[in-house]
Scaffold this active site. Structure first.
Site, PDB file in Angstrom:
ATOM      1  CG  ASN A  32      -1.780  -1.209   1.353  1.00 41.95           C
ATOM      2  OD1 ASN A  32      -2.030  -1.909   0.381  1.00 41.95           O
ATOM      3  ND2 ASN A  32      -2.237  -1.483   2.565  1.00 41.95           N
ATOM      4  CG  ASN A 161       1.955  -1.664  10.037  1.00 40.33           C
ATOM      5  OD1 ASN A 161       1.070  -1.106  10.687  1.00 40.33           O
ATOM      6  ND2 ASN A 161       1.909  -1.751   8.735  1.00 40.33           N
ATOM      7  N   GLY A 223      -3.120   9.466  15.546  1.00 43.40           N
ATOM      8  CA  GLY A 223      -4.541   9.671  15.304  1.00 43.40           C
ATOM      9  C   GLY A 223      -4.912  11.133  15.222  1.00 43.40           C
ATOM     10  CB  ALA A 251      -4.403   1.266   3.508  1.00 47.44           C
ATOM     11  CB  ALA A 252      -5.468   5.235   7.890  1.00 48.70           C
ATOM     12  CG  ASP A 254      -0.342   0.649   5.229  1.00 55.44           C
ATOM     13  OD1 ASP A 254       0.417   0.589   6.223  1.00 55.44           O
ATOM     14  OD2 ASP A 254      -1.219  -0.196   4.977  1.00 55.44           O
TER      15      ASP A 254
END
Length: 304
Positions: A32, A161, A223, A251-252, A254
């Site tokens: 991604n 991750n 966030g 995928a935010a 990524d």
């Protein structure tokens, strides 16, 4: 042309569109990032380092990489393995639940089947997932490669991750994450990852943990709180715009990484790059799936 190599696993992604229907595509954390990096900095050469099978899905993935202009010069074939697969279900708040079938995937053999190591590159990117899917012998091969690249002037980029189910236990994960941070020039720690892995409850805890590693550029995704950045110039907090129409948060992180690196490699400073990365991520989470249509992204974000 600047050359980047991104290492990891791309899987078949099956997204529930109804109680009886699934949409198929290809995704994976580092893949991604490769896609969003290339889309936002089309002047870069982006290669993906992985292993795939000889099945029809692996062939389809190669075509998908071609469509995204991702170089496949470091994509290797593993005749006895196929692509990994995952299914994702998203709730009304955009949060997702995953089911995986990846234990026997071809990507878990990448360092065993790799015949030519990348060289003469500006940047090498990997993640905690990239490390976790390998056996210990291949992890050592990976770090030998990373050290060789680093000694030649290549910048090393790491995103933890953390996925607990991929590790034997928390202690093993901490050991390899810290080893990864130790070789990183740029790191993308996440607040949620560090809470789950180390018990860190705020940015100060995370940054204090990373300080001994001497990472030149720490970009902490936290966030709605914003992005905390620490480099040789000091510490910065970059606010992010709140997205009200969250459809799918897959995928935010990524997408943010891809956008951030696209901006940095295009000459932007860290705060400009964080704002650009947040804009890319904010666009992605308003659409279903890890990789949204290219024209949808272009309408919201102008490539660099």
């Amino acid at each position: 042309m600047k050359r980047v190599v991104i290492f990891g696993e791309c899987m078949v992604e099956l997204v529930s569109t109804s109680a009886t229907e699934l949409k198929k595509s290809f995704a994976g954390d580092t893949y991604n990032t490769a896609v969003y990096l290339k889309r936002n900095a089309p002047g870069l050469s982006v290669s993906y380092l992985t292993a795939i099978g000889e099945d029809f899905l692996s062939n389809e993935l190669l075509f998908a990489m071609g469509d995204e202009q991702i170089n496949t010069d470091h994509v290797y074939r593993c005749s006895k393995r196929n692509l990994g697969l995952y299914m994702v279900r998203t709730d009304k708040y955009g949060e997702r639940t995953f089911a995986y079938w990846r234990d026997g995937s071809a990507a878990t053999q990448t360092l065993n089947v790799m015949t030519q190591a990348p060289d003469n590159i500006e940047m090498f990117y990997f993640s905690g997932i990239s490390v976790a899917i390998l056996d210990v012998e291949q992890r050592e091969k990976l770090f030998d490669l990373i050290n060789t690249l680093h000694s030649s002037g290549c910048r090393i980029v790491f995103d933890p991750n953390y996925r607990s189910h991929l590790w034997r236990d928390q202690q093993e994960a901490q050991e390899w994450m810290d080893k990864s941070y130790q070789v990183a020039d740029i790191a993308f720690p996440g607040g949620d990852d560090h809470l789950a892995l180390y018990g860190h409850t705020n940015a100060d805890d995370v940054l204090a943990h990373l300080a001994p590693f001497g990472i030149g550029e720490v970009v902490m995704k936290n966030g709605a709180v914003g992005v905390h950045i620490v480099n040789h110039q000091g510490q910065f907090i970059v606010p992010v715009q709140t997205v009200t129409n969250v459809v799918d948060t897959t995928a935010a992180g990524d997408a943010f990484n891809g956008g951030y690196l696209a901006a940095r490699l295009s000459g932007k400073n860290v705060t400009e790059s964080a704002s650009f990365g947040a804009m890319v991520a904010g666009t992605v989470i308003q659409h279903p799936g890890a990789i949204i249509p290219a024209d949808t992204l272009r309408k919201a974000v102008t490539p660099l």
